[in-house]
Structures are given as C-alpha cells and as structure tokens.
Write an enzyme that holds these catalytic residues in place. Sequence first.
Site, PDB file in Angstrom:
ATOM      1  N   GLU A 152       0.851  -1.359   0.044  1.00 57.31           N
ATOM      2  CA  GLU A 152      -0.255  -0.041  -0.077  1.00 57.31           C
ATOM      3  C   GLU A 152       0.828   1.516  -0.096  1.00 57.31           C
ATOM      4  O   GLU A 152       0.739   2.050   0.887  1.00 57.31           O
ATOM      5  CB  GLU A 152      -1.164   0.111   1.259  1.00 57.31           C
ATOM      6  CG  GLU A 152      -1.982  -1.126   1.143  1.00 57.31           C
ATOM      7  CD  GLU A 152      -2.873  -1.181   2.356  1.00 57.31           C
ATOM      8  OE1 GLU A 152      -2.697  -0.478   3.256  1.00 57.31           O
ATOM      9  OE2 GLU A 152      -3.891  -2.314   2.535  1.00 57.31           O
ATOM     10  N   GLU A 257      -6.353 -10.303  -0.910  1.00 56.91           N
ATOM     11  CA  GLU A 257      -7.001  -9.969   0.357  1.00 56.91           C
ATOM     12  C   GLU A 257      -8.473 -10.027  -0.060  1.00 56.91           C
ATOM     13  O   GLU A 257      -9.287  -9.059   0.056  1.00 56.91           O
ATOM     14  CB  GLU A 257      -6.491  -8.945   0.863  1.00 56.91           C
ATOM     15  CG  GLU A 257      -5.233  -8.904   1.440  1.00 56.91           C
ATOM     16  CD  GLU A 257      -4.850  -7.551   2.147  1.00 56.91           C
ATOM     17  OE1 GLU A 257      -5.634  -6.913   2.600  1.00 56.91           O
ATOM     18  OE2 GLU A 257      -3.724  -7.400   2.093  1.00 56.91           O
TER      19      GLU A 257
END
Length: 995
Positions: A152, A257
């Site tokens: 991220e 995810e």
Amino acid sequence: MSLKTVYQPYFRMGAAVPAQVFESTTALGELCAQYDSMTCENEMKPQFLLDEGENRRNAAQYDRCPAVCFEGVRKYLDFAREHGMKMRGHTLVWHNQTPGWFFTEGYRGEEDAPLADRETMLARLEGYIRQVLEFTQTEYPGIIYAWDVVNEAVEDGALRRSLWTETVGEDFILQAFRFARKYAKQDVSLFYNDYDTFIPWKRDVICEQVLKPLLSEQLVDGMGMQSHMTMNTPDLEEYEKSLRVYGSLGIQIQVTELDIHNADPSASSMEALAARYREVFTILTRNKKEGTADVTGVTFWGMQDDDSWLTGFRGERSFPLLFQDGFRPKTAYQAVLSVPGRVEGDTQDRLPGGERFAFWEKAPVFTREYHVNAAHPEACDENDGSMEHPFATIQAAANLAGSGTRVWIHGGVYRECVHPVCGGNGPEEMVSFEAFGDGEAVIKASVETHDFRRSEGWNLIPPGAQVSLPEGLQIWETRLNPDEFRGYNPFCAVNILHDRLFIEYEKTDMTTYLNRRGMVFCDGKPLKQVSLYNQLGSTPGSYWVEANGQTVHFRLEDDSDPAQHQIELTCREQCFAPEIPFLSYIRVKGLTCAHAATGAPVPQRGAISCYRGHHWIIEDCKIDWSNGVGIDIGNECWHHTFRENQIIGHTVVRGCEIRDAGVCGIAGMFATDLLIEDNRIEGTGWQKMELSWEAGGIKVHNSVNSLIRRNIFTKTFRADHLWMDVGNENNRITRNLFLDGIEQREAIFIECSRDGINLIDNNIFWNVEGRFRPEDIPSEPGSTGWYKMEETGEINGYAVYGEGTDRLHVVNNFIGRCRSAGYFVKSVAFRISGNGRGGTSREARIVNNMFYDCGEAAIKFPTKDNDSQGNLYVKMPGGYLRILYPAPENCLDLQAWQEFYGFDKEGQEGFFAVEVDTEKLTLELKKADRLPEMRHHGTGRQNYITEPEKVLPVKASMETADDFDGDARGERRVPGPFAVLETGRIYELDPRKRK
C-alpha cells in the site's frame, strides 16, 4: 470437495488466518481441507515481529539491525510444515502496523522524538528483512513461497507520504526490494501489494512508478491485487482490464485479500453475493487459461463470516465470505466451485464439488494378442493362439495373458467361467478381453441337457384338494451330470446363504430367499421356480428341484416335448471372475455373459466380477439373466479385513445392457471414483428380494467422487433404480432416465450420507408405482380425512427418497407420476454410520425442477431447514407442498409456501399434459384441454400456466450450468431439464445419443 482441489490446475487457494483459529480443531480442519496456502492475518507484520522491549533496552546494540522476535509466528509455520501447506509472507514493509518508534533515533517512543536518518533506516530495513527471511528460510525451508515486500505505497495519485518516505525517501520501495532479492531464496516470489488496484489512476501509478522501475532491475515477481470489494464496486469490467494490464507486464498476479462486503444476510442477497463471486472467479480463471494474466494465487481475507475483519472495520455486521458461522458453505461456495467447469466448457464432466471427474483411461498399447475361436476347425487349447491356430476356450488365453495383452474372442458360445490370472500395469498396459466382432461372443454359465424322462412318482394334486389338472399336462425330469456340476451346484444352494441375520423374518416372505440358485432355460427364456412339486400342475413354464439338488423336474409353457427345444441348466456361479482378489487394469469389452447362478448379495458376486480389483473397464457388454448380481465392482462384502493402501473402485461401466438381474444390476461396495455411463439396466429385481437390502438397478455403499450419467433404468421390480447406501459424498447423478418402477418404493434412495453434497440433476423420472398394500390404507369416510393431524405413511412411491441424509441437491429434473411424492426425506436420527452422527435431513436444495402429477405431494420436507426455489408444479393435488415437523404437518399451496417459508419465490404452477412413451423413449408436452376447479374464483390467486411456452425462465442454479443435452445455459432458464418447452414437440429422451 474443496477449493484447493478444484483450482489446483490454475492457482493456489488460500485464506488469511486469525490467531483464534488455533483454538478450534474444526477451524484447523477446514483450513487443511479447503486451502493449500495461508497468510497470517497479523502475526507477520512488523508490529508483531519487532521486539519493542529489547530494542528499547539495548537501543545502541540494535540501532542499525533491530531485534526481532518470532515466537508469535511459529505456530503458523509449524502448522504449515506439519500439514504440507505453503504460506504467503505478509508483509515486510508497510506504513501501517509498523510502530512509530521504529523510525526514531534510539527507538524512542515519544511523539516528538527525532526521526532516524536515511543511512540508519536503510540499515534497519536491510537488517529486518535479512533476519525475517533467514529465519523462515533456515528453520522452515520451502514453507513461504511469496512475500508482500511492500504494501500500500500509493495514494492520492502518487506515492503515499509516510514515515518511510520521510526517513528513507521515495526510493524506499526500490531499496526494500533490493534487500529482499538479496536474501530471498530463488524459489520465493516477491510481490508489491495494494488495494483498489482497479482504479485507473492508481493502476497507472503502480505500473509506472512502482512496477516498471522494479522490473528494470528484475526485483519484482508479482503484483498483489488485494480485492476488498463491495456488492457494487469495483466494476468488474474495469477489474478485468486492470488484471490484464498487470498481466501484460509479464509478472505473476495474486489476489491477496479477497472479500465482498455484504451487510444483508437474506437468501436473495446471498444469491447475489454468490453471483458476484462467480463473476470474479470467472475473470480470474478465464484470464489464467487464456494466458492474459498469470494468476498464481487467490487468498480470502478470513475463513468464515463470523471472523471477518469487515464487521469491526465497517461498523456493521458483514457477511462477505464463502462460509457462514460454523464453516457451513454458502451458495457462494458452490458458485465458486462451479467456475472451472463453465470456463473449460466441460460442466457435464464435473462433480458437485466442482472438480472434473478423475478420468484415467488412456489408449492401451498391446504387445501381444491371442485369438479364441471355438468354431474354428483348428481350435485347440494346445495351439499358439494365433488367428490361424486359435484357442478353443477363453481360459486357455487367460492363463497366458499378462500386462499389455489383448485376447480376441470370436463369435460363438463359450460354456465356461473365465478366470483371468494377471492384471495390467496401468491404463496403457491393460489386459483386455474383447469380442472380435464376427458374431456375438457369449459366455454362458449353463450347460445344455438332452437327458429327459417323464416325471413319475410325485403327487400333482395336494392331499384333500379338489383340483383338475389341465389336459395334455407333461412334467419332465432331468438328472444333473456330476461332471458338469463339479465344485459348484447351484441347485443345491439356496439364494441367500451369507449374512442373512439382518432380515426381519416376521414381515418377510422367505420363499424367494430359500429358492435354489439354479435356473432352467427353454430356448433362452427362464422357467419359473416353484417351491412344491404339485405347483407344477398349476404353473406352466416352471421347474422344481428335489431336496438333494441332483434332479430337476420341469414343465414347459406349452407342455411340449423338451427334445424339440434347447434346455439349459445353470451350472456355474459366474461368467468372468478372477479367483485371485485385487487384479486390476482389466478390460472386458463387447461380451455377452448369461445365466450366471449367483446368489443374493452379500457377498456381491456378479456374472462379471472385478473381485475387489480396481481400474477395470467393462464396456459394451450384455448381462443376461443373472440369478443375483449382474456386475460387481466393489469390495464384495463388509467382512474382509482392510489392507493398508487398498484401492477399491476407479471402475468404468459403459455402454452395457444389463437385463433381468434377479437382485442387483451393478453392485459396488466401498467403491469410489466410479464412472457408470450409457448403460441400459432393465428388469432388475424379479427375485423379489428387495428386503435383502442389497437390491437395485445399481446399489453402492460409501461411493465418493462418482459420476453416474446417461443411463436408462426401467422396469425395476420392487427394488430401487439406484440405491446409495451409507457415506456417499460428492457423487453426481445426471441425465439419466428412471422409468416405470414396478411396485417400487422410490427411484433413487440415498441413505445415511452426511458429508459433502450429492447432486441429482437433469434426469427424467417417470412412473414410480409405490410398494404398499392397498388394504393397509385406512378408510377416511365423510370428512374424517379433513381433520387428521398427520398422514399415515402407508402410501409411498417417490422419485428421490433419503433417510438420514443431508445436503441433497435436486436440480433441473423432470419428476412425473410418483404415487406419493417427488422428494421425501426422513431425519432418522439413529441411523448412524460408524462413529458419526445421526442424519438431520437438512440443507437440501430443490431447485428448478418440473414436478408433474404426483399423487400426494411434490415435496415433503421433514423440517423447514431446507430450500426450494424456481420449481414448476404441474397438475398437482391440494396441499402438495409439505413440512412434516414439528407436528402437525403443514400441507400448503404455492402461495402459502412462498408466504410463510420464503420458498419458491419464482415458483410457478401449470395445468397442461405431459406424455412419456417409455418404450420409444419420447416425451411430449400438450396444452391443457380444461382447467382445474378453482378455489379462488376471481381473486387472481391461482394463475395456472396452460401452455408450456408460457412458462417463465427462472434464475439458473449456481452449481450446474448444463441441461439434459449437456449444453451450458445462461443466467436464466426454464425449470426442468430442457432448454425450451414447446407444445407438440416430441422430445427424444435416450441419453445415450447425447454423449
């Protein structure tokens, strides 16, 4: 039946595992069963690996190489190693869940503590990555196959501002990957991981500022698309575009995810969730197959709804995963499993668990051939078996046939039992016994007899009876030749000898059980056995056996002279059967096996017998008049000791005609991975021994991963067409005809099966007569029947019947003319298999079927803990939808069924005609010539469809896409097995023409 099995050809299937999973043996069992990869939900993040106390106490010592503690992650790594799983490492470098003190001088924790300089932070970064990789690769080699090196790092159209950019600079990503590449083993893949990777601007930044610089130094192996979704975002076209863009860079893609936030647990919402999951996995699988994106893994973020991080994160209960609480699979689970079959276009070959049936056949290679030709003038068992000098008996060739041998059997009658002495070495090196094709090759377990004399000295009139004998009555006798009955005399043995203790004698007519096994044939047709000599006088076409089994008395149908006919007596138990158990890789092709004098099962010993072997192919054979069992393909009985690593099953029975088996057509005890296709099984059960518990057109125990398709079952007498007894799992029964069950309780009986799913789809059921005594049905004069609290249960006759069986899925079938009900299941709490539980008969799914003219009901659910959707009900009686418990039972119409239980929201009612010709194998739909009497005149509550064309499409089942023709259908389809419904159309039903 698992995610990892179905997706093994494409990519790994994984789950993020929270720490509390290790407190539940159930959760750990599901982890092993469903996934071949796992990710620590938190324990491999820097916050959990950095040892804050040690770093603070000895800041100078660890200033350039932080102290790390691995105790919290060992349980994951130990579990993975013990259970053969792989792990994703998540994550090495992240702005979040990396403690702020890690970035400060001297590891100080104050908010205003000065940040460490670039050189120090680069040293700490390298030291941290080196220690983590060296620990996992040294102490747990080969467990971690991929790392999210950086997580991220992109936000607001550029690289994210974080403590990493403040201390190291914007090249921290490049530096982290350089260190990871330096210390990672060659077989460990390095990933960049991020969320919202489908947004165009973010996709562009990731490609241009992250991936391409890394690729220029060959530092990155893959892109991690987290894929936290909602029911509306992302747009899946944009998602697929991103997948292909990343794939075009030549790197791996992993969905790291995955979950889909859904706050609505209603059935309709869960169906929508399933549809969305199916679209996502279709995109992933299709692109993998087409090579446009190298998808190598998919990881769900969590294992069941109850543990999802989304509930806390979103502040509202979320139901985002494939399993609900207790790891019970949701519709979404079945939808995901169905995707590979849809992508590959082979849904007709798929099992309920989604995996393709384990086809194992290969083109055999034969290195030796023998010929058997009894009609050849030079035939002799001392010959070399060549075409010019063939053997006279099949056994002569069988004695020599080893792996890679084909035995050609020329046309003629062979009166012997063939005992192969050797099996093959594999699919390409089988031992094959095949008809040559120059006439029917028949193996008969009988001998001809020509020794007839008049029967004398026996009373044809019972003492005291006033009976007149028919004019021209002729009774004959023949004595058996001891040389022809040496070792086995079926006229001395009764039908049932073995394991008869479970028979309930007080309610069983034992006559047929105690009849002799020997049969008598006149011109190929059997005579009927009678119990007493004097019954010959009243029974044309019959025979009786003296007590010692050495003399048979018989009467022909027309009282003619037997010298003018062919009279045959059975003298052997079987036609083709090894004497050595466990011979495998044997093929029997194109032979006719007749007159086997087998006894009633158990043991299950057929005219053709695998005798506990595996990987047999029995195809294009005919079984004619077997006294007990036609073909046995299992472990014979439950009394044998189990051998370690014993394999039973993996047998193919294809294209055979099994006619007039006395008790059971095909018997398979403990046999798994069966392929039974394109057979005609007719006239099973004439012995009337259904209470032997081993009777049926097909009878299997503990069948797992089997495919039973495109068979015709017809005229089964008293027994079931198909009986699946105890512990059946992940079997599919599809595109069969179940026709004309005579005095039959049910067409399909699935008993005591608790685990996984058994799927019954796209079949035709017609005319299940029921087996009961009409005189036992209590009369209900006047209005008596109106006020009874529950049905008496005397009447039966079901298409599908279960006892103590859970998760039966009945989808896209046509079910017509059942004397009682199309679907009926009892809970049978004390029908317990082994050390397991009793059956609840819950979680059945009755979806998109057409029910027609059933005598009492279409569906009888034991409780409301089941589901019924999208069905069409035609010409049904009142109260045809029933919930039996808690008492008193509910007898409902469609409107009440929908209103009070939420079932069949797209259900429809019809009133038109269906005609099935069970001889020609055709079906015709006809418009109604009248309407039924309406209860709700003028209210519009009863809307019967009178023309088949006006039946509305309904939402297609998530688990099976194909129809009766084997063709895949779209998102909506008409109920039943056919693609379209048309008045006047003649539907050809023979499924064998639809291979």
